[in-house]
Scaffold this motif. Sequence first.
Motif, mmCIF file in Angstrom:
data_model
loop_
_atom_site.group_PDB
_atom_site.id
_atom_site.type_symbol
_atom_site.label_atom_id
_atom_site.label_comp_id
_atom_site.label_asym_id
_atom_site.label_seq_id
_atom_site.Cartn_x
_atom_site.Cartn_y
_atom_site.Cartn_z
ATOM 1 N N LEU A 16 57.669 37.068 93.823
ATOM 2 C CA LEU A 16 57.701 37.390 95.251
ATOM 3 C C LEU A 16 58.548 36.395 96.021
ATOM 4 O O LEU A 16 59.444 36.785 96.791
ATOM 5 N N TRP A 17 58.305 35.097 95.847
ATOM 6 C CA TRP A 17 59.006 34.085 96.619
ATOM 7 C C TRP A 17 60.470 33.950 96.193
ATOM 8 O O TRP A 17 61.352 33.782 97.031
ATOM 9 N N LEU A 18 60.728 34.043 94.914
ATOM 10 C CA LEU A 18 62.127 33.967 94.463
ATOM 11 C C LEU A 18 62.900 35.223 94.886
ATOM 12 O O LEU A 18 64.098 35.146 95.187
ATOM 13 N N GLY A 19 62.218 36.367 94.936
ATOM 14 C CA GLY A 19 62.869 37.583 95.428
ATOM 15 C C GLY A 19 63.240 37.472 96.899
ATOM 16 O O GLY A 19 64.281 37.974 97.330
ATOM 17 N N GLY A 28 48.456 35.644 86.569
ATOM 18 C CA GLY A 28 49.031 36.294 87.742
ATOM 19 C C GLY A 28 49.931 35.403 88.574
ATOM 20 O O GLY A 28 50.452 35.836 89.617
ATOM 21 N N ALA A 29 50.136 34.152 88.142
ATOM 22 C CA ALA A 29 51.007 33.248 88.905
ATOM 23 C C ALA A 29 52.464 33.696 88.875
ATOM 24 O O ALA A 29 53.238 33.431 89.818
ATOM 25 N N MET A 30 52.844 34.394 87.823
ATOM 26 C CA MET A 30 54.239 34.839 87.722
ATOM 27 C C MET A 30 54.581 35.851 88.809
ATOM 28 O O MET A 30 55.737 35.924 89.249
ATOM 29 N N SER A 31 53.581 36.606 89.263
ATOM 30 C CA SER A 31 53.837 37.569 90.342
ATOM 31 C C SER A 31 54.188 36.859 91.646
ATOM 32 O O SER A 31 55.048 37.310 92.409
#
Length: 246
Positions: free
Chosen positions: A169-172, A162-165
């Motif tokens: 979020l932060w890169l978005g 779940g780290a990719m989520s």
Amino acid sequence: RGFQITAIRPDRHSQMALRSLCVSVGVASALSLGVTPSGLARPKIAVHSDSLRLMRMEEAPAPAVEKAEAPAPPPPPPPVQYSQSMPFLVKRKTLDGYVGDIGFDPVGFSEILPMDWLREAELKHCRVAMLATVGFVFTDFFHISGFDFTTLEAHDACVASGAMSQLLLWLGLLEVFGFIGIDQTLRGSGRAAGDFSFDPLGFGSDPAKMATLQMKELANGRLAMFAFSGMVTQSVLTGNDFPYLF
């Protein structure tokens, strides 16, 4: 035998007729020459104003017709400029004035899309590729406790945990600021493409030095995009970590 010439003396009536004839001839001659004899009143001639105006118009010299100037010859066409990177192609005019311009646009995207938008996208990919290249190699030498994966395996492990989520979020969130910046540029705010005023050490205080740093950033970024693509491809093909050869 001699002849005798006898002078005939005209009578009184003949003398008067002769005098009248001489006076008539003299008056006619004087009038034809424009001279008014003394004692005689020059006849007055009534001339209509329209006739007089027409006579003056006929006597007035015709206005000189100005000679039409010959049209100037068209300027010669500008010389054709060829691309520095691809000399067999014509250089796109839309690339002029941008840092790192070597005339590379074989497809002609700069004539279809706004050039500022293309430069913003290029700088974004350059910066991401430079960070990704360093990070791709770094994770092969340093592992976080409890996360013992190679760089190639890290993507699937992050998706499973779940780290990719969180990364999404932060890169978005960063992309939102990037969207605001490029929108201001395209609206003519004067903001240069890719400029987020991020210079904490003041390297770009000198304009001449700033142009050199921009060129270095672009050149290293372009190289990093090729390097990252090559490392990922080689890592997948061999299944090994750095140096991804065996």
